[in-house]
Write an enzyme that holds these catalytic residues in place. Structure first.
Site, mmCIF file in Angstrom:
data_model
loop_
_atom_site.group_PDB
_atom_site.id
_atom_site.type_symbol
_atom_site.label_atom_id
_atom_site.label_comp_id
_atom_site.label_asym_id
_atom_site.label_seq_id
_atom_site.Cartn_x
_atom_site.Cartn_y
_atom_site.Cartn_z
ATOM 1 N N LYS A 38 0.878 -1.179 0.000
ATOM 2 C CA LYS A 38 0.000 0.000 0.000
ATOM 3 C C LYS A 38 0.910 1.222 0.000
ATOM 4 O O LYS A 38 1.448 1.615 1.027
ATOM 5 C CB LYS A 38 -0.928 0.007 1.212
ATOM 6 C CG LYS A 38 -1.992 1.091 1.123
ATOM 7 C CD LYS A 38 -2.935 1.058 2.300
ATOM 8 C CE LYS A 38 -4.123 1.982 2.050
ATOM 9 N NZ LYS A 38 -3.751 3.350 1.694
ATOM 10 N N ARG B 214 -3.882 8.215 -5.504
ATOM 11 C CA ARG B 214 -4.578 7.315 -6.420
ATOM 12 C C ARG B 214 -4.739 7.984 -7.785
ATOM 13 O O ARG B 214 -5.134 9.160 -7.877
ATOM 14 C CB ARG B 214 -5.962 6.967 -5.843
ATOM 15 C CG ARG B 214 -6.763 5.916 -6.613
ATOM 16 C CD ARG B 214 -6.407 4.534 -6.205
ATOM 17 N NE ARG B 214 -7.279 3.519 -6.798
ATOM 18 C CZ ARG B 214 -8.300 2.941 -6.163
ATOM 19 N NH1 ARG B 214 -8.585 3.301 -4.912
ATOM 20 N NH2 ARG B 214 -9.018 2.002 -6.752
ATOM 21 N N GLU C 222 -1.276 4.049 -8.229
ATOM 22 C CA GLU C 222 -0.842 5.134 -7.349
ATOM 23 C C GLU C 222 0.326 5.845 -8.006
ATOM 24 O O GLU C 222 1.060 5.258 -8.819
ATOM 25 C CB GLU C 222 -0.379 4.583 -6.000
ATOM 26 C CG GLU C 222 -1.432 3.863 -5.211
ATOM 27 C CD GLU C 222 -2.135 4.760 -4.206
ATOM 28 O OE1 GLU C 222 -1.610 5.869 -3.943
ATOM 29 O OE2 GLU C 222 -3.188 4.360 -3.697
ATOM 30 N N ARG D 250 -17.061 -0.117 -1.838
ATOM 31 C CA ARG D 250 -16.070 -0.522 -0.850
ATOM 32 C C ARG D 250 -16.409 -1.954 -0.457
ATOM 33 O O ARG D 250 -17.307 -2.204 0.344
ATOM 34 C CB ARG D 250 -16.130 0.412 0.362
ATOM 35 C CG ARG D 250 -14.942 0.294 1.301
ATOM 36 C CD ARG D 250 -15.091 1.243 2.471
ATOM 37 N NE ARG D 250 -15.072 2.635 2.090
ATOM 38 C CZ ARG D 250 -13.967 3.350 1.910
ATOM 39 N NH1 ARG D 250 -12.777 2.783 2.085
ATOM 40 N NH2 ARG D 250 -14.031 4.617 1.567
#
Length: 509
Positions: free
Chosen positions: A212, A217, A261, A371
């Site tokens: 991560k 983003r 990202e 989500r």
């Protein structure tokens, strides 16, 4: 349709937390609207003005004085026409024209209509018309299958456009909606995991664990030499990220949609502070002798490649396409790891300066705009993205600076953010100066101690936990909250919910 009907529905939706009642109120309103009015009404009740920027600021709106109309006479079409004229006002005399249009509009509006228009035009209309509830209402009003309407909204990212397709095009046009290279897609989001072991166990055995990254983003679209780059909030930043555009143009393909990202790296490959990454957005480019200032993209998903939509394919197929296209741009990952192997990958991510890991099921499709449990994020500390509701003037060495922040969590029912605490910890001198310069641009009102803000600024907060408290409207308080950084890449709709914070309460509390 009279504007008053829209205003009354907005108030009714804001007054209830029941999804069923919200859906019924919105459905009844859309049933009464004409086919041409439905997209306009859907946009307004979603807090959107179809014309975009009207050239009318908060100060202009608050300066409008005069008694409101006694009886409602404004119509949806009439107000929309005024918005057209405001958006189209250009050149010499445009300021005077806008003032005349606004004066005439507000003189014809009742008190409740004036309040509605002010909130709509300043982006503060948050009466709980959630996207999911609005999708239900569009399906009911148009008589189209809910699953088709929901999918069209996922792929267009626009409730008004979805409503227009449902009303004017019907089931065939809804079914024909697909990915369009160059049109942003609402990104799939992750849920926080209880622990790394829980995430690996619940999603295994077919899973992938990604770093991560501590970046922003981005969604990258390319057709031939044309490249578009979007943020997680679907804002087009193509002109601000020439580094990413250059990378995308060198890929061996004709059409592609990538999710990933971007960040800047030090000479040793470690991520530079998030603020450094965000400061690169909008700069014209970097010197050849300063590679650390380059925005470097890393991707973790491929939604489309050379004419083939992959969004409904399992993640394993999408990763195969990404690896074949750009193996050197893949985010570091391990496939089908044991808990011990996943832990080593998490340790490696943290050692490299990143936030943690993402644990993802290899069998799931890309759930645009949702989500889901098939993506879970694991970070070693509790961090939440909260909305800045206000700031108190500092004292002592902070005299003259806006300091103590009022923090709000997103209401999952679509209402205004819920206040959950305050903090002044973690604020550097540079951040204090930035807040004092920036916050007045978002001011709604103030008193002698506090400047209150429209819910537009998102800040990442680190905390040790939460506890029950009657001090704040959320019924809880943050423990040892401290500022990590501001998140200009996020909007209030991207903030964490009050429910996600309540989940930190000790069991039985």
């Amino acid at each position: 349709m009279e504007l008053s009907r829209v205003v009354d529905t907005s108030a009714a939706v804001a007054a209830t937390r029941s999804r069923k009642v919200k859906s019924a109120e919105l459905g009844a309103l859309l049933d009464a609207a004409s086919a041409d009015e439905i997209p306009i009404v859907v946009a307004w009740l979603s807090g959107i003005i179809g014309q975009g920027r009207l050239g009318v600021g908060w100060r202009s709106l608050t300066s409008l004085v005069g008694p409101p109309a006694v009886e409602p006479t404004l119509t949806v079409d009439g107000v929309d026409e005024v918005f057209d004229r405001l958006a189209g006002a250009r050149g010499p005399g445009s300021t005077t024209l806008r003032r005349e249009l606004m004066t005439e509009l507000f003189a014809a509006a009742t008190e409740s209509e004036q309040q509605f228009l002010r909130r709509l035009m300043t982006g503060e209309l948050r009466q709980g018309a959630l996207a999911g509830v609005m999708v239900d209402a569009i399906a009911a009003a148009s008589g189209q299958p809910l699953d088709l309407v929901r999918r069209a909204h996922m792929l267009t990212g626009s409730l008004p456009e979805t409503a227009s397709i449902a009303v004017h095009g019907g089931a065939d046009e809804l079914a024909a909606v697909g990915l369009q290279v160059g049109r942003a897609v609402a990104p799939m989001l992750a849920t926080p995991a209880d622990s790394l072991a829980d995430a690996v166990t619940s999603l295994g055995p077919d899973l992938v664990v990604d770093f991560k990254l501590d970046g922003a983003r981005v969604q990258v679209h390319r057709r031939g030499d044309e490249v578009r780059v979007y943020t997680r909030s679907l804002r087009d930043i193509t002109a601000a990220v020439p580094d990413i555009v250059d990378v995308a143009r060198r890929l061996p393909c004709d059409t592609v949609i990538l999710d990933g990202e971007t960040l800047t790296l030090d000479a040793d490959g470690r991520p530079r502070p998030f603020q450094d990454t965000m400061s690169r957005f909008g700069s014209a480019g970097v010197a050849d002798d300063d590679p650390t200032a380059l925005l470097r993209p890393f991707f973790f998903d491929c939604l489309h490649l050379d004419g083939v939509d992959l969004i409904d394919r399992p993640l394993t197929d999408r990763l195969d396409a990404l690896t074949a296209l750009a193996p050197d741009l893949r985010i570091p990952s391990v496939v089908n790891p044991s808990v011990e192997q996943a832990q080593r990958h998490l340790d490696a991510a943290l050692d490299a300066g990143h936030e943690g890991v993402m644990v993802k099921s290899l069998t799931g499709p890309y759930a645009a705009g949702r989500r889901g449990k098939t993506w879970q994020k694991v970070k070693p500390v509790h961090t939440f993205d909260l909305v800045v509701l206000g700031a108190e003037w500092g004292s002592g060495r902070r005299t003259g600076f806006l300091s103590n922040l009022h923090l709000g969590a997103r209401d999952p029912d679509g209402g205004r953010p819920v206040m959950v605490g305050k903090t002044f910890k973690g604020l550097t001198d540079a951040l204090l100066q930035w807040q004092t310069d920036e916050f007045p641009k978002h001011e709604s009102h103030r008193d002698s101690y506090t400047m209150y803000l429209r819910p537009e600024i998102v800040v990442e907060i680190e905390l040790d936990g939460v506890q029950r408290s009657s001090r704040y409207p959320g019924g809880l308080a943050l423990r040892f909250a401290r500022v990590v950084r501001y998140r200009p890449d996020k909007t209030a709709d991207d903030a964490d919910t009050i429910d996600s914070i309540r989940a930190l309460l000790p069991a039985g509390d």
